[in-house]
Design a protein around this motif. Structure first.
Motif, mmCIF file in Angstrom:
data_model
loop_
_atom_site.group_PDB
_atom_site.id
_atom_site.type_symbol
_atom_site.label_atom_id
_atom_site.label_comp_id
_atom_site.label_asym_id
_atom_site.label_seq_id
_atom_site.Cartn_x
_atom_site.Cartn_y
_atom_site.Cartn_z
ATOM 1 N N ARG C 11 -1.198 34.480 10.320
ATOM 2 C CA ARG C 11 -0.012 33.803 10.974
ATOM 3 C C ARG C 11 -0.675 32.528 11.156
ATOM 4 N N ARG C 12 0.333 31.584 10.958
ATOM 5 C CA ARG C 12 -0.127 29.983 11.548
ATOM 6 C C ARG C 12 -0.239 29.855 12.892
ATOM 7 N N VAL C 279 5.969 22.316 17.436
ATOM 8 C CA VAL C 279 7.134 21.935 16.591
ATOM 9 C C VAL C 279 7.412 20.388 16.387
ATOM 10 N N GLU C 280 7.570 20.046 15.062
ATOM 11 C CA GLU C 280 7.958 18.732 15.070
ATOM 12 C C GLU C 280 9.012 18.124 15.946
ATOM 13 N N ASN C 302 6.444 32.048 15.637
ATOM 14 C CA ASN C 302 6.423 30.954 14.849
ATOM 15 C C ASN C 302 8.092 31.045 14.528
ATOM 16 N N TYR C 303 8.625 32.282 14.502
ATOM 17 C CA TYR C 303 10.194 32.258 14.211
ATOM 18 C C TYR C 303 10.790 31.463 15.073
ATOM 19 N N ASN C 305 9.449 29.004 17.165
ATOM 20 C CA ASN C 305 9.222 27.649 16.598
ATOM 21 C C ASN C 305 9.998 27.028 15.481
ATOM 22 N N SER C 306 10.537 27.783 14.590
ATOM 23 C CA SER C 306 11.301 27.355 13.528
ATOM 24 C C SER C 306 12.630 27.014 13.882
ATOM 25 N N LYS C 307 12.889 27.252 15.156
ATOM 26 C CA LYS C 307 14.302 27.112 15.803
ATOM 27 C C LYS C 307 14.032 25.779 16.752
ATOM 28 N N ARG C 446 15.174 39.130 15.648
ATOM 29 C CA ARG C 446 15.421 37.709 15.000
ATOM 30 C C ARG C 446 17.026 37.240 15.526
ATOM 31 N N ASP C 450 18.298 34.398 17.363
ATOM 32 C CA ASP C 450 19.224 33.415 17.016
ATOM 33 C C ASP C 450 20.236 33.192 18.370
#
Lengths: 387, 262, 465
Positions: C11-12, C279-280, C302-303, C305-307, C446, C450
């Motif tokens: 995992r990152r 996150v960016e 991380n998921y 984070n991706s959002k 997930r 969402d």
């Protein structure tokens, strides 16, 4: 004698069916009722305060609905049912509640109980989880705090004489229960397990004086009983947590056996130990509740130094009861999500094996919906020990 | 002509809506089967066939639902709660609480006057509070799940189910049937038990009116009736209540792809 | 199962410090196995959050954190075989799965007389003694080692009772603290006597004081470090904190733990200077408000984070509080100090809760974090097998929504006019387990995330401040 005029089949039955009926009347008469769960609450203090201790019960026929809106479904199903009923207003006659540190399901839901019910009095009673000299000292102090909060609630002092008197009354209650148990020793027993289940449940819903009077009448009735209520069958000991309904015992007895002992939270685990009346009341209560109630929640040091010796120490009382009541087999009845009992299942199994008592272990929910499945297992178990 | 497509890839059935500028939308549904990806493609193909449109007229596809990520040809994916809100809001602007009884979960959510989702809750991981329990009971009774609601309406004495657990409900039903309890009473009982669980979930969320019932469960007249009784309030049910998420997905695709008129 | 194992990638993490934890845990699990072979140090099965690390470290006892090992099995998606073994011994699958995993492992190891095949990270060493603790926190902790004794009858147990008074809104808990304190001191002294007997060494109270001072210093440093996470963008999330919980909970009272947080603090300060976030494009700031994580599904962070969602704070495993705010009475006895700190930690939010109508310590802590870390929404996890940390969560969210509505919105009234109103923070409860992967559905989880992100978005849009 088992007919219309029987105390057991009329009064006990009525109080059992409409649980809290008498409590409601008492509330209307201006009495103060304080509810509690678990065997660890020193009910003597509530009686000493002039209030009525009322054991909160679940209902296996009532699906949990409202309770689920605030309490997780991973809570022990028995506590869930109790909470659900309380939330639905079944126990609206209560003015207060005491929840002890009996298990995580109780401890962790204390805020949920106290805020959701919003009763004038609520107390969480801390119980040590070990039995050492320091634990008794601590627990006696905790009982004093409990007393203080009750005093603040009722607005007057609870004297040592009040407490000693209450201790006597509750001891008397326990002795009478023992006397009733004596009627089980014959084969077939002169009192059925179903009857005892109901008596035990009803007994903790009444003021102790009333309960004692009722037990006296029951004892008189049993003394004159000529016909045993059950046919001769295998004699079963039920071991486990709180079984405050007759459903399980009824299944066993309908399958041709008799329940002759129950080392359950509302059975002998709670009703057999007495408080020492000679001791200072706080020490006496601390000893009775912490040491004499043999609950898996309380850790007892392994003095034997071996597993066999340890289980003999921890569960020895069960073996003695099994012998005393001539049990032919035992049913270990444990609720799902019950950590204190759940982690003892292999050790208890080993113990039953060591004393050579056939055992059926059942993990269950607190619901009449599961009884069909259990019945099949119980019948198979009884057939096995018949051979 | 420009068209958009909304695909609601449910765990039980896939629902699709194709909407082309200036014409009525067309719908398609079928069982999801094991292969979500293939089922989604089938839905796409069927929708084109029914409407007589060609693939290159489709400017956007939005997928939603349990298997939304298996719809490989989708341009966008949104949660079913977002799509349900849009779909329900378009049909009932007064809706503030939506109950969606699906196969895996029952969901309750509240939305504001603009149809935006505010909060939501799902029934637990075990299938106790979802449409699955009806399917299991239908199987026990050797009936189609589509029939049981109608039959349950005939009951005068619903059976009490004491547990919400599907496993135990199943065995309880089996033993009651063996006792000779009439089918309709048993079915009415299970509908009532499910309704109680859904009601608990809705109460946990907080109910505001109007309440709208959608999802496959809303096609069941027995469930609609008992839910109204248990909740003690009126519940609005749209036509084609199982299509609202797909419909919302198509609407959302329309707004994403600058689709003005229906 | 095999497939799940294969698919599982590293995992990152956002911080270097968090990334360094994996090898560290591996090393100290290997270290205990080594120590057991060499026999120079006594090994003790132990539970975290007992405020007894100082005692163990001062007496050179090497703790084996059994909860940690179970978590490692979970994270490696290799707990199932131990859970199944426990089940076959008669333990219900509804019980604490940490304990089940540990019991299954112990039984297997004892049966073989050596580590079970392919034991995660070399396996868990056999202890010389076990330190149980009932507290009022966790039943399984009082039962686990007792149950383990069935398979290791020669390994003695000391059970420390560590209670604390529960919160009552209308009563000052301070009145009860003296007898709690007295009891805890006796319990900890009992532990010292037990360890002295087991190791044949006497406690050096000067050394104990050193250890106590070191952990106090570390507690304060952790507070200061974690406070940096309030920066926007947030430089470190809960995903990382589920790694950095290791020095807090498994290495307390060691210089390594202190140094770790010095490094982490420095790293976070650098990130803040460079405005480097987890996150960016940070859109939502979430509070992990309750529940232990699913160790096999930390990738869910991380998921999030991706959002565009990040977790600047969590209540889970942040088992420290600012020492200075506890008003610990001055004492010459390190054991007395430990006992006061124990009570200070557990009653930390009591006074603050009493000041708010409908307040409750756990809820008060949530409110405090929401304000301190500028939180938009609360996420909790309900692990089915653990009542200790997962009962009361629904109620806490209820109460939070009832007494704390920080989001200003306009509401359309029946008369058609818009009026100012206040709305609560959105919340999400995930459901699974700590290590039982059979309770987990990635798709379901997930989908829920969402939907939660969609609610956060619409709530953010409706804000009018």
């Amino acid at each position: 004698m088992n007919g219309k005029n029987s105390v057991i089949s009329s009064r006990v039955e009525a109080l059992y069916r409409d649980y809290g009926k008498r409590a409601k009347e008492l509330k209307d008469e201006g009495k103060t009722l304080i509810g509690y769960v678990c065997s660890f609450v020193p009910v003597e203090m509530i009686s000493a305060a002039g209030c009525i201790p009322f054991r909160i019960r679940g209902d296996i026929n009532e699906p949990v609905t409202k309770g689920d809106t605030v309490l997780e479904t991973i809570v022990c199903p028995f506590i869930r049912s109790c909470f659900d009923l309380a939330l639905k207003g079944k126990y609206d006659f209560l003015s207060g509640i005491v929840i002890p540190h009996g298990c995580d399901s109780m401890t962790r839901s204390y805020s949920t109980w106290s805020y959701s019910l919003d009763l004038p009095y609520a107390y969480f009673l801390n119980i040590p989880s070990v039995v050492k000299p320091a634990s008794f000292e601590f627990f006696a102090e905790e009982i004093k705090t409990y007393k203080k909060t009750l005093e603040a609630f009722i607005g007057h002092e609870i004297t040592e004489a009040d407490i000693s008197q209450a201790i006597k009354l509750h001891n008397a209650y326990r002795n009478k229960i023992r006397t009733i148990y004596d009627f089980r020793k014959s084969d077939p027993p002169m009192v059925s397990g179903v009857e005892i289940s109901k008596i035990l449940t009803v007994g903790t819903s009444l003021p102790v004086e009333e309960a004692n009077a009722l037990l006296d009448e029951i004892i008189e009735e049993l003394k004159t009983r000529s016909e045993p209520p059950l046919k001769t069958g295998k004699r079963i000991l039920v071991d486990g947590a709180c079984v405050d309904h007759a459903g399980l015992v009824k299944l066993i007895e309908e399958s041709g056996a008799s329940v002759v002992a129950e080392t359950t939270c509302n059975g002998m685990r709670d009703t057999f130990p007495l408080t020492d009346e000679q001791e200072d009341p706080f020490t006496g209560l601390a000893r009775r509740y912490l040491d004499k109630i043999n609950c898996p929640k309380t850790y007892r040091e392994n003095r034997a130094g071996s597993f066999e010796g340890n289980i003999a120490d921890r569960f020895g009382d069960i073996g003695r009861y099994a012998e005393h009541f001539h049990a032919d087999g035992a049913i270990l009845y444990v609720y799902k999500y019950c950590d204190p009992f759940g982690f003892e299942v292999p050790a208890r199994k080993a113990y039953y094996n060591a004393i050579d008592l056939p055992l059926l272990w059942i993990e269950d929910l607190y619901s009449s919906g599961t009884m069909g499945q259990i019945k099949t297992r119980i019948q198979a178990f009884l057939e096995m020990i018949e051979q | 002509m420009k068209c958009v497509m909304g695909i609601d890839m449910g765990s039980f059935r896939v629902k699709g809506v194709l909407w082309c500028q200036g014409s009525e939308s067309v719908t398609f549904e079928c069982p999801s089967g094991g292969d979500f990806e293939a089922t989604a493609r089938r839905a796409q193909k069927e929708l084109l066939l029914i409407s007589g449109r060609s693939a290159n007229e489709i400017v956007g596809v939005l997928s939603t639902g349990y298997g939304s990520k298996s719809v490989m040809f989708a341009d966008e994916t949104r949660s079913d709660i977002a799509c349900q809100c849009i779909g329900v809001h378009a049909l009932f602007p007064s809706a503030r609480t939506v109950i969606d009884v699906g196969d895996l979960h029952s969901k309750v959510f509240s939305l504001d006057e603009n149809g935006a989702p505010l909060k939501f809750l799902l029934s637990g991981n075990c299938a106790g509070g979802s449409g699955r329990v009806l399917q299991i009971i239908a199987k026990v009774m050797n009936m189609k799940v589509e029939e049981i609601g109608e039959v349950s309406l005939k009951s005068k004495k619903p059976v009490d189910f004491s547990t919400g657990c599907v496993v135990f409900a199943e065995s309880e039903a089996v033993s009651r049937l063996a006792e000779g309890v009439p089918k309709e009473d048993l079915l009415a009982g299970i509908h009532r038990a499910l309704s109680s669980q859904i009601n608990s979930l809705a109460e946990r969320l907080g109910i505001e009116e109007d309440v709208v019932l959608v999802g496959g469960g809303a096609r069941n007249p027995g469930l609609v009736k008992t839910l109204r009784e248990v909740m003690g309030r009126d519940i609005l049910v749209p036509e084609g209540p199982h299509m609202t998420a797909a419909y919302g997905a198509a609407l959302l695709a329309g707004s994403l792809y600058n689709f003005k008129e229906m | 199962m095999a497939e799940q194992k294969k698919k599982h990638k590293k995992r990152r993490t956002a911080t270097r410090a968090a990334a360094s934890i994996g090898p560290m845990v591996k090393e100290f699990i290997a270290g205990t196995v080594r120590a057991q072979r060499e026999g120079a140090q006594k090994l003790a099965y132990s539970f975290i959050v007992c405020h007894h690390e100082e005692i163990l470290r001062a007496m050179d006892v090497l703790p084996i954190w059994t909860e940690n090992f179970a978590g490692v099995c979970g994270a490696k998606r290799d707990a199932e075989r131990f859970l199944q073994r426990a089940e076959s011994l008669g333990f219900s699958r509804s019980l604490c799965t940490y304990a089940l995993c540990g019991l299954g492992f112990d039984h297997w190891r004892e049966e073989l007389g050596e580590m079970p095949p392919d034991a995660p990270w070399g396996g868990q060493a056999r202890p010389d003694f076990m330190i149980s603790t009932g507290q009022i926190l966790c039943d399984p902790r009082a039962k686990w080692y007792q149950a383990a004794q069935q398979y290791m009858p020669d390994v003695p147990i000391y059970n420390i009772d560590l209670p604390y008074p529960l919160y009552h809104p209308d009563r000052d808990h301070r009145e009860e603290l003296p007898y709690y304190h007295k009891y805890i001191v006796e319990e900890l002294k009992g532990l010292i006597a037990f360890v002295e007997e087991q190791t044949g060494k006497k406690m050096d109270y000067e050394r104990l004081w050193e250890r106590v001072r070191l952990s106090d210093k570390t507690w304060n440093l952790i507070e200061a470090t974690y406070d940096l996470r309030s920066a926007i963008p947030c430089p470190m999330g809960t995903g990382d904190a589920m790694n950095t919980m290791v020095p807090i909970n498994f290495m307390m009272a060691t210089q390594d733990a202190y140094d770790f947080f010095l490094n982490l603090k420095q790293e976070l300060e650098e990130k803040i200077k460079k405005k480097e976030g987890v996150v960016e494009n940070e859109k939502y700031r979430l509070l992990w408000g309750g529940g232990l994580p699913s160790w096999f599904a930390l990738g869910d962070f991380n998921y999030f984070n991706s959002k565009g969602a990040v977790f600047p704070a969590e209540t889970t495993y942040r088992m420290v509080a600012p020492i200075a705010e506890m008003n610990i009475p001055k004492t010459d006895d390190p054991v007395e100090h430990l006992a006061w700190r124990w009570l200070g930690y557990w009653t930390f939010w009591y006074d603050k809760a009493r000041q708010r109508k409908g307040g409750e310590p756990d809820v008060e802590r949530l409110i405090n974090y929401i304000e301190r870390y500028k939180i938009d929404g609360v996420v909790m996890h309900e692990a089915f097998s653990c009542r200790t940390w997962h009962v009361g969560l629904i109620w806490q969210l209820h109460q939070l929504a009832k007494i704390y509505k920080p989001i200003p919105v306009l509401r359309l009234g029946k008369d058609g006019n818009k009026t100012q109103a206040w709305r609560e923070n959105p919340s999400l409860v995930l459901e699974s387990d700590i290590i039982d992967i059979t309770s987990y559905s990635e798709v379901d989880t997930r989908n829920k995330i969402d939907a939660f992100i969609d609610t956060l978005e619409s709530v953010a849009k409706s804000r009018v401040d």
